[in-house]
Design a protein around this motif. Structure first.
Motif, PDB file in Angstrom:
ATOM      1  N   PHE A 140       0.836  -1.199   0.000  1.00  0.00           N
ATOM      2  CA  PHE A 140       0.000   0.000   0.000  1.00  0.00           C
ATOM      3  C   PHE A 140       0.871   1.249   0.000  1.00  0.00           C
ATOM      4  CE2 PHE A 140      -2.280   3.291   2.541  1.00  0.00           C
ATOM      5  CZ  PHE A 140      -3.245   3.608   1.592  1.00  0.00           C
ATOM      6  N   GLU A 141       1.883   1.267   0.848  1.00  0.00           N
ATOM      7  CA  GLU A 141       2.792   2.424   0.891  1.00  0.00           C
ATOM      8  C   GLU A 141       3.457   2.631  -0.478  1.00  0.00           C
ATOM      9  OE1 GLU A 141       6.764   4.085   3.257  1.00  0.00           O
ATOM     10  OE2 GLU A 141       5.666   2.345   4.037  1.00  0.00           O
ATOM     11  N   HIS A 142       3.913   1.545  -1.086  1.00  0.00           N
ATOM     12  CA  HIS A 142       4.559   1.645  -2.393  1.00  0.00           C
ATOM     13  C   HIS A 142       3.589   2.218  -3.428  1.00  0.00           C
ATOM     14  CE1 HIS A 142       7.059   0.557  -5.835  1.00  0.00           C
ATOM     15  NE2 HIS A 142       5.974   0.027  -6.385  1.00  0.00           N
ATOM     16  N   ALA A 143       2.327   1.745  -3.411  1.00  0.00           N
ATOM     17  CA  ALA A 143       1.334   2.209  -4.387  1.00  0.00           C
ATOM     18  C   ALA A 143       1.031   3.697  -4.198  1.00  0.00           C
ATOM     19  CB  ALA A 143       0.054   1.386  -4.262  1.00  0.00           C
ATOM     20  N   VAL A 144       0.897   4.125  -2.948  1.00  0.00           N
ATOM     21  CA  VAL A 144       0.612   5.543  -2.671  1.00  0.00           C
ATOM     22  C   VAL A 144       1.753   6.414  -3.189  1.00  0.00           C
ATOM     23  CG1 VAL A 144       0.375   7.258  -0.836  1.00  0.00           C
ATOM     24  CG2 VAL A 144      -0.900   5.107  -0.701  1.00  0.00           C
ATOM     25  N   LYS A 145       2.982   6.011  -2.919  1.00  0.00           N
ATOM     26  CA  LYS A 145       4.144   6.809  -3.354  1.00  0.00           C
ATOM     27  C   LYS A 145       4.272   6.813  -4.874  1.00  0.00           C
ATOM     28  CE  LYS A 145       6.907   6.279   0.854  1.00  0.00           C
ATOM     29  NZ  LYS A 145       8.117   5.657   1.453  1.00  0.00           N
ATOM     30  N   TYR A 146       3.839   5.739  -5.517  1.00  0.00           N
ATOM     31  CA  TYR A 146       3.915   5.661  -6.978  1.00  0.00           C
ATOM     32  C   TYR A 146       2.904   6.604  -7.628  1.00  0.00           C
ATOM     33  CZ  TYR A 146       4.096   3.736 -11.691  1.00  0.00           C
ATOM     34  OH  TYR A 146       4.241   3.594 -13.047  1.00  0.00           O
ATOM     35  N   VAL A 147       1.685   6.603  -7.094  1.00  0.00           N
ATOM     36  CA  VAL A 147       0.624   7.428  -7.672  1.00  0.00           C
ATOM     37  C   VAL A 147       0.765   8.888  -7.250  1.00  0.00           C
ATOM     38  CG1 VAL A 147      -1.883   7.759  -7.777  1.00  0.00           C
ATOM     39  CG2 VAL A 147      -0.940   5.462  -7.806  1.00  0.00           C
ATOM     40  N   PRO A 174       3.848  10.824  -6.060  1.00  0.00           N
ATOM     41  CA  PRO A 174       5.283  10.806  -5.760  1.00  0.00           C
ATOM     42  C   PRO A 174       5.738  11.880  -4.780  1.00  0.00           C
ATOM     43  CG  PRO A 174       4.860  11.483  -8.036  1.00  0.00           C
ATOM     44  CD  PRO A 174       3.577  10.978  -7.494  1.00  0.00           C
ATOM     45  N   ASP A 175       4.977  12.941  -4.646  1.00  0.00           N
ATOM     46  CA  ASP A 175       5.380  14.024  -3.732  1.00  0.00           C
ATOM     47  C   ASP A 175       4.826  13.855  -2.323  1.00  0.00           C
ATOM     48  OD1 ASP A 175       6.689  15.270  -5.862  1.00  0.00           O
ATOM     49  OD2 ASP A 175       4.851  16.319  -6.471  1.00  0.00           O
ATOM     50  N   VAL A 176       4.135  12.763  -2.062  1.00  0.00           N
ATOM     51  CA  VAL A 176       3.470  12.610  -0.766  1.00  0.00           C
ATOM     52  C   VAL A 176       4.467  12.327   0.352  1.00  0.00           C
ATOM     53  CG1 VAL A 176       3.104  10.092  -0.857  1.00  0.00           C
ATOM     54  CG2 VAL A 176       1.434  11.538   0.309  1.00  0.00           C
ATOM     55  N   ASP A 177       4.197  12.894   1.521  1.00  0.00           N
ATOM     56  CA  ASP A 177       4.902  12.516   2.753  1.00  0.00           C
ATOM     57  C   ASP A 177       4.074  11.389   3.366  1.00  0.00           C
ATOM     58  OD1 ASP A 177       5.638  12.245   5.470  1.00  0.00           O
ATOM     59  OD2 ASP A 177       6.313  14.321   5.565  1.00  0.00           O
ATOM     60  N   PHE A 178       4.539  10.143   3.198  1.00  0.00           N
ATOM     61  CA  PHE A 178       3.682   9.021   3.549  1.00  0.00           C
ATOM     62  C   PHE A 178       3.370   8.983   5.041  1.00  0.00           C
ATOM     63  CE2 PHE A 178       2.683   4.640   4.729  1.00  0.00           C
ATOM     64  CZ  PHE A 178       1.620   4.403   3.857  1.00  0.00           C
ATOM     65  N   LYS A 179       4.321   9.317   5.899  1.00  0.00           N
ATOM     66  CA  LYS A 179       4.050   9.297   7.345  1.00  0.00           C
ATOM     67  C   LYS A 179       2.928  10.266   7.700  1.00  0.00           C
ATOM     68  CE  LYS A 179       8.500   7.667   9.117  1.00  0.00           C
ATOM     69  NZ  LYS A 179       9.652   7.966  10.002  1.00  0.00           N
ATOM     70  N   GLU A 180       2.996  11.452   7.107  1.00  0.00           N
ATOM     71  CA  GLU A 180       1.951  12.443   7.371  1.00  0.00           C
ATOM     72  C   GLU A 180       0.615  11.967   6.798  1.00  0.00           C
ATOM     73  OE1 GLU A 180       1.001  16.749   5.509  1.00  0.00           O
ATOM     74  OE2 GLU A 180       2.968  16.607   6.491  1.00  0.00           O
ATOM     75  N   PHE A 181       0.668  11.384   5.593  1.00  0.00           N
ATOM     76  CA  PHE A 181      -0.536  10.869   4.943  1.00  0.00           C
ATOM     77  C   PHE A 181      -1.158   9.752   5.783  1.00  0.00           C
ATOM     78  CE2 PHE A 181      -2.472   7.939   1.751  1.00  0.00           C
ATOM     79  CZ  PHE A 181      -3.463   8.789   1.283  1.00  0.00           C
ATOM     80  N   ALA A 182      -0.310   8.842   6.282  1.00  0.00           N
ATOM     81  CA  ALA A 182      -0.813   7.736   7.093  1.00  0.00           C
ATOM     82  C   ALA A 182      -1.471   8.246   8.370  1.00  0.00           C
ATOM     83  CB  ALA A 182       0.328   6.778   7.436  1.00  0.00           C
ATOM     84  N   GLU A 183      -0.904   9.280   8.958  1.00  0.00           N
ATOM     85  CA  GLU A 183      -1.493   9.837  10.181  1.00  0.00           C
ATOM     86  C   GLU A 183      -2.873  10.432   9.891  1.00  0.00           C
ATOM     87  OE1 GLU A 183      -2.148  10.309  13.942  1.00  0.00           O
ATOM     88  OE2 GLU A 183      -0.376   9.272  13.136  1.00  0.00           O
ATOM     89  N   ARG A 184      -3.012  11.050   8.724  1.00  0.00           N
ATOM     90  CA  ARG A 184      -4.325  11.575   8.322  1.00  0.00           C
ATOM     91  C   ARG A 184      -5.334  10.438   8.202  1.00  0.00           C
ATOM     92  NH1 ARG A 184      -4.215  14.138   2.905  1.00  0.00           N
ATOM     93  NH2 ARG A 184      -6.454  14.256   3.281  1.00  0.00           N
ATOM     94  N   LEU A 185      -4.896   9.332   7.596  1.00  0.00           N
ATOM     95  CA  LEU A 185      -5.801   8.196   7.411  1.00  0.00           C
ATOM     96  C   LEU A 185      -6.228   7.600   8.748  1.00  0.00           C
ATOM     97  CD1 LEU A 185      -4.230   6.315   4.342  1.00  0.00           C
ATOM     98  CD2 LEU A 185      -6.150   7.909   4.378  1.00  0.00           C
ATOM     99  N   ARG A 186      -5.320   7.607   9.723  1.00  0.00           N
ATOM    100  CA  ARG A 186      -5.660   7.052  11.048  1.00  0.00           C
ATOM    101  C   ARG A 186      -6.762   7.850  11.738  1.00  0.00           C
ATOM    102  NH1 ARG A 186       0.088   6.464  11.293  1.00  0.00           N
ATOM    103  NH2 ARG A 186       0.666   4.251  11.132  1.00  0.00           N
ATOM    104  N   GLN A 187      -6.919   9.111  11.376  1.00  0.00           N
ATOM    105  CA  GLN A 187      -7.908   9.967  12.029  1.00  0.00           C
ATOM    106  C   GLN A 187      -9.293   9.867  11.397  1.00  0.00           C
ATOM    107  OE1 GLN A 187      -6.797  11.365  14.817  1.00  0.00           O
ATOM    108  NE2 GLN A 187      -4.813  10.461  14.226  1.00  0.00           N
ATOM    109  N   ILE A 188      -9.381   9.180  10.263  1.00  0.00           N
ATOM    110  CA  ILE A 188     -10.659   9.137   9.533  1.00  0.00           C
ATOM    111  C   ILE A 188     -11.587   8.109  10.179  1.00  0.00           C
ATOM    112  CG2 ILE A 188     -11.709   8.547   7.314  1.00  0.00           C
ATOM    113  CD1 ILE A 188      -9.188   9.721   6.007  1.00  0.00           C
ATOM    114  N   PRO A 189     -12.827   8.489  10.469  1.00  0.00           N
ATOM    115  CA  PRO A 189     -13.710   7.594  11.231  1.00  0.00           C
ATOM    116  C   PRO A 189     -14.516   6.599  10.406  1.00  0.00           C
ATOM    117  CG  PRO A 189     -14.752   9.742  11.006  1.00  0.00           C
ATOM    118  CD  PRO A 189     -13.406   9.852  10.344  1.00  0.00           C
TER     119      PRO A 189
END
Length: 389
Positions: free
Chosen positions: A34-41, A43-58
């Protein structure tokens, strides 16, 4: 008649319940794929920050609004000249429908339709997706977090019938009990030549649940045809290559790698203008079909209603007119395009053909593939004229 009342009957194919959302999202974030796919689609994403956003979604709704909406807008900006919709007012935002569309892109047909719904403050639909595309468990989890339900394919006959009954039951359950719209393509797999025809076996599946009367069963799920028109199909050269390989070897079959590359190409490459046209709910038209006919003829007539709605709703671009004139060797539609359109068309076709990866292609091979691409772009116009003329 089969039951459409118990969600437990559909657990293995249904989207995740919101009460499961956080747990499933946490598991997804641990998947390296999943991390690899997100970075591929992205490329400028900060995955740690992105993952933290996803953890907050209810829940699924917030996931679509907070994550998928911005992603799809980014994709539309980067890979299209605009995504639009007409006649959306034919949909009651408080109603539930089975949106049935022609099938151009493996991923984006339903995704861009849901983008149109989000932009217009309409509820999104759940999306049917074939399990042949879910090659890793984490992909299954991702799509079920994003309101997708699973279509089981490539099964033995008895298993296929059980799966069809389960799928039909789930769609009826989603519409009548969950009060949730669904999307499904008019056929299994894309129409490689863009000759969009509703698969009658799909309608038979949809009618399995909901009662013994086939017309009442189809009326219950509020079928609503929607036409999709892509100006350019990024996969056109891959489809032409497949036609060629099948011509040369009738036993040729695409690999899983081919499917993945088609998904990637459709997702990330340029599509030009993309347009949706809503035909509206066809319940009244289905109700007019003669109930004394045998089931096969009833299904045939409902398929014809859907095809007519989809064909009449295409948006036709200059590339469609030029391709039609090239096939017929006539200037019938010459008033619909200009010299710049022709130059753009020719440059585009040759650029696409240059991407085809086959061993020792001959001029005949290129002529064959060129004609197949012309057919892909001419067929929507041909089908539309058959309805409106």
């Amino acid at each position: 008649m089969i039951s459409v009342l118990d969600n437990n009957d559909y657990k293995d194919i249904a989207p995740f319940d919101d009460c499961e959302f956080k747990e499933k999202m946490q598991a997804l974030l641990k998947e390296p794929g999943f991390e690899h796919a997100v970075k591929y689609v992205m490329p400028d994403v900060d995955f740690k920050e992105f993952a933290e956003r996803l953890r907050q979604i209810p829940d699924k709704h917030r996931f679509q609004i907070d994550v998928m909406w911005p992603f799809l807008e980014m994709l539309a900006n980067k890979t299209t000249s605009g995504v639009s919709i007409s006649n959306i007012e034919r949909i009651n935002p408080n109603g539930q429908y089975t949106f049935i569309t022609n099938h151009r892109d493996i991923v984006l047909d339903a995704s861009f339709l849901n983008l149109m719904f989000i932009r217009n403050n309409y509820p999104t639909s759940e999306v049917a997706i074939g399990n042949n595309l879910l090659i890793f468990d984490w992909i299954t989890d991702l799509v079920k977090l994003n309101k997708s339900f699973i279509v089981k394919r490539n099964l033995r006959l008895t298993q296929a019938l059980q799966a069809a009954r389960q799928l039909s039951g789930y769609i009826h359950y989603a519409i009548t009990q969950k009060k949730q719209s669904v999307w499904i393509a008019q056929r299994e797999g894309r129409a490689k030549d863009s000759n969009d025809l509703t698969q009658e076996s799909l309608l038979k599946m949809l009618a399995l649940a909901g009662g013994d009367d086939i017309i009442d069963s189809l009326k219950a799920i509020n079928l609503c045809p929607v036409s999709i028109s892509y100006e350019y199909d990024p996969n056109d050269y891959l489809k032409a290559r497949e036609f060629l390989l099948k011509r040369n070897n009738p036993d040729f079959k695409k690999s899983q790698r081919d499917d993945l590359f088609s998904m990637e190409t459709g997702l990330l490459k340029f599509k030009g203008r993309v347009h949706f046209n809503v035909a509206g709910c066809i319940t009244e038209e289905i109700d007019k079909v003669d109930r004394t006919l045998d089931k096969t003829e009833i299904i045939h007539r409902v398929a014809a209603i859907i095809d007519c709605c989809i064909h009449s709703g295409y948006k036709i671009y200059p590339i469609n007119y030029i391709a039609s004139d090239r096939l017929s060797s006539t200037p019938r539609f010459a008033d619909r395009y200009n010299a710049d359109d022709i130059a753009t068309f020719d440059a585009y076709i040759e650029k696409q053909l240059a991407k085809v990866d086959i061993e020792n292609p001959s001029n005949d091979d290129y002529d064959y593939m060129r004609e197949k691409i012309y057919e892909m772009y001419a067929n929507p116009l041909k089908n539309m004229l058959a309805v409106v003329e």
